[in-house]
Design a protein around this motif. Structure first.
Motif, mmCIF file in Angstrom:
data_model
loop_
_atom_site.group_PDB
_atom_site.id
_atom_site.type_symbol
_atom_site.label_atom_id
_atom_site.label_comp_id
_atom_site.label_asym_id
_atom_site.label_seq_id
_atom_site.Cartn_x
_atom_site.Cartn_y
_atom_site.Cartn_z
ATOM 1 N N MET A 76 22.818 8.503 0.921
ATOM 2 C CA MET A 76 21.873 7.998 -0.076
ATOM 3 C C MET A 76 22.414 8.162 -1.493
ATOM 4 O O MET A 76 22.215 7.299 -2.351
ATOM 5 N N ILE A 77 23.084 9.265 -1.763
ATOM 6 C CA ILE A 77 23.662 9.476 -3.097
ATOM 7 C C ILE A 77 24.678 8.383 -3.411
ATOM 8 O O ILE A 77 24.683 7.799 -4.512
ATOM 9 N N PHE A 78 25.541 8.071 -2.456
ATOM 10 C CA PHE A 78 26.516 6.988 -2.659
ATOM 11 C C PHE A 78 25.803 5.656 -2.871
ATOM 12 O O PHE A 78 26.154 4.881 -3.768
ATOM 13 N N GLY A 79 24.782 5.390 -2.055
ATOM 14 C CA GLY A 79 24.080 4.116 -2.151
ATOM 15 C C GLY A 79 23.389 3.928 -3.489
ATOM 16 O O GLY A 79 23.466 2.847 -4.094
ATOM 17 N N PHE A 80 22.702 4.948 -3.971
ATOM 18 C CA PHE A 80 22.008 4.835 -5.250
ATOM 19 C C PHE A 80 22.994 4.689 -6.411
ATOM 20 O O PHE A 80 22.703 3.995 -7.391
ATOM 21 N N SER A 81 24.149 5.331 -6.304
ATOM 22 C CA SER A 81 25.169 5.177 -7.350
ATOM 23 C C SER A 81 25.684 3.739 -7.393
ATOM 24 O O SER A 81 25.850 3.151 -8.476
ATOM 25 N N LEU A 108 23.933 -3.673 -0.912
ATOM 26 C CA LEU A 108 24.735 -2.689 -0.182
ATOM 27 C C LEU A 108 24.309 -1.273 -0.525
ATOM 28 O O LEU A 108 24.253 -0.391 0.343
ATOM 29 N N GLY A 109 23.999 -1.029 -1.802
ATOM 30 C CA GLY A 109 23.549 0.304 -2.198
ATOM 31 C C GLY A 109 22.083 0.544 -1.906
ATOM 32 O O GLY A 109 21.689 1.621 -1.464
ATOM 33 N N GLY A 110 21.252 -0.475 -2.144
ATOM 34 C CA GLY A 110 19.815 -0.311 -1.993
ATOM 35 C C GLY A 110 19.364 -0.120 -0.569
ATOM 36 O O GLY A 110 18.262 0.395 -0.329
ATOM 37 N N ALA A 111 20.170 -0.520 0.404
ATOM 38 C CA ALA A 111 19.781 -0.381 1.809
ATOM 39 C C ALA A 111 19.606 1.073 2.221
ATOM 40 O O ALA A 111 18.836 1.377 3.146
ATOM 41 N N THR A 112 20.291 1.996 1.559
ATOM 42 C CA THR A 112 20.256 3.391 1.998
ATOM 43 C C THR A 112 18.867 4.011 1.853
ATOM 44 O O THR A 112 18.471 4.848 2.665
ATOM 45 N N GLY A 113 18.101 3.596 0.829
ATOM 46 C CA GLY A 113 16.786 4.186 0.617
ATOM 47 C C GLY A 113 15.823 3.927 1.766
ATOM 48 O O GLY A 113 15.354 4.872 2.426
ATOM 49 N N PRO A 177 19.304 12.444 -9.699
ATOM 50 C CA PRO A 177 19.166 13.912 -9.785
ATOM 51 C C PRO A 177 18.083 14.465 -8.865
ATOM 52 O O PRO A 177 18.230 15.569 -8.325
ATOM 53 N N LEU A 178 16.999 13.705 -8.671
ATOM 54 C CA LEU A 178 15.955 14.128 -7.732
ATOM 55 C C LEU A 178 16.518 14.225 -6.319
ATOM 56 O O LEU A 178 16.252 15.174 -5.581
ATOM 57 N N LEU A 179 17.312 13.242 -5.946
ATOM 58 C CA LEU A 179 17.930 13.213 -4.628
ATOM 59 C C LEU A 179 18.923 14.354 -4.455
ATOM 60 O O LEU A 179 18.954 15.029 -3.413
ATOM 61 N N ILE A 180 19.727 14.613 -5.477
ATOM 62 C CA ILE A 180 20.784 15.621 -5.382
ATOM 63 C C ILE A 180 20.213 17.039 -5.405
ATOM 64 O O ILE A 180 20.622 17.910 -4.616
#
Length: 407
Positions: A76-81, A108-113, A177-180
């Motif tokens: 998820m961290i990679f996806g949001f970045s 590609l990034g948004g799918a992780t959420g 930051p919330l995710l991390i």
């Protein structure tokens, strides 16, 4: 660090999952203005939505299995970045081609959420309670698509369509930051899976041959296709054809989401009393009724705002009942590969919806008829999938349990 089983964790997962509908819905009121600004046609702008769904679908095939191996948080961290960078690319796109590229990377990034949010709920709450939690998560998350078009219309009015994508970048930056720092890892090390291609393909092959998984997945995908047909065509039908303003479009969209909100509340409240199978059946039937009513009015030449919005509110009530229960039904038998199951579920859902969306764009005739036909078909196919796949699978499982076998 939040506790795994806490309301704060559920709200955090809902906020992470909301990235998908925000990226889909916030720019809908701006689509006609984007076509004018980028000197292109409605079909090309609608393609940004279909391409997003196609990229979203493709990404899910990878992010789920990778999360089964490395955990939900790192993926998820990679996806949001990636979503953050892609949103800035969209905001400053000089042409429709650059915008299409940015939307694909956003997907590609948004799918992780959404994918890993579903998997995390299954990790934490198990097969039965997950249905109730997903229903209430969907209720909370429905605030995002309810507010997104109104916010998008306001941004369009004061700062132009580019500001929509700037705000999406800010949202991703706030979630990181919330995710991390706050979200605990929901997948314990002992349940990690191999990412060897043979292992991934074996999981996918098993799921594709599982009648329960396919029944719930196709029922959901059929109804979601009806929803996506509305997302793809409604701004051009309501704004260009029926003459409502972008702000009014946002208000009407809020009514649509209110229907979904009501459906999710009903789904959560009656989850234990009625059971998953019955709720999915009632939800798919409600979708079919709403879509059929929209089609009948369109074929009769009743071209008014309420002839479009009213039936779709009914459709969305059914969608709110059906969606969390069908997700749980697909994931319930597969705790050993919840990430892969969530990935394949989302891939099939989004792939079918992307094809449907491009069909609406290409066949749009300037009225509401094309959109209404596809919305109605989505509801009717959801009923057919339920009757033909879900009900027989559930009955076979209950018979097997009654005989003392494994479900």
């Amino acid at each position: 660090m939040l506790r795994l089983k806490s309301p704060a964790t559920v709200i955090t997962l809902a906020a992470l999952t909301a990235l998908g509908p925000l990226a889909t819905d916030m720019y809908l009121p701006a689509m006609p203005a984007m076509a004018a600004a980028l000197d292109t046609g409605p079909d090309q702008v609608q393609l940004t939505l279909s391409l997003y769904m196609a990229g979203f679908a493709a990404a899910q095939l990878f992010c789920g299995p990778f999360s089964d191996r490395f955990g939900r948080k790192p993926v998820m961290i990679f996806g949001f970045s990636l979503f953050l960078v892609a949103s800035l690319l969209c905001a400053f796109a000089p042409s429709i081609e650059w915008l299409l590229a940015g939307r694909f990377l956003q997907a590609l990034g948004g799918a992780t959420g959404p994918v890993l949010g579903r998997a995390a709920v299954r990790d934490i709450y198990g097969p039965i309670e997950a249905g109730r939690i997903l229903s209430y998560m969907a209720s909370t998350m429905s605030l995002a698509p309810a507010l997104a078009p109104i916010i998008g219309a306001g941004l369009l009015l004061f700062w132009g369509w580019e500001s929509v994508f700037v705000l999406l970048a800010i949202y991703a930056a706030a979630m990181l930051p919330l995710l991390i720092l706050a979200l605990p890892e929901p997948l314990p090390p002992e349940r990690r899976q191999s990412i060897h291609p043979a292992a991934i393909l074996a999981n996918f092959r098993m799921l594709l041959g599982q009648r329960t998984f396919m029944g719930y997945t196709l029922t959901n995908a059929a109804a979601f296709s009806g929803l996506f047909a509305y997302l793809s065509g409604s701004s051009f039908v309501l704004i260009d054809f029926l003459g409502v303003s972008p702000f009014q479009y946002g208000l009407f969209f809020t009514l649509i989401v209110a229907g979904f909100f009501v459906g999710t509340l009903l789904s959560g409240r009656y989850s234990h009393r009625l059971g998953r199978e019955r709720l999915v059946g009632l939800g798919s039937l409600t979708c079919a009724l709403g879509g059929s009513l929209m089609l009948i009015l369109a074929l009769a030449g009743v071209y008014t705002t309420w002839a479009v919005v009213g039936p779709h509110v009914l459709f969305m009530i059914g969608m709110g009942v059906l969606m969390p229960q069908s997700m749980t039904g697909a994931l319930a038998p597969n705790p050993h590969c919840a990430g892969s199951a969530s990935s394949l579920f989302g891939f099939l859902q989004m792939s079918i919806a992307a094809v449907v969306g491009s069909t609406v764009a290409q066949l749009h005739d300037g009225t509401s008829q094309t959109m209404a036909i596809v919305v109605a078909l989505g509801g009717l196919l959801a009923v057919a999938s339920f009757l033909g796949l879900v009900r027989p699978a559930e009955r076979a499982m209950k018979a097997q349990q009654a005989e003392g076998g494994e479900p």
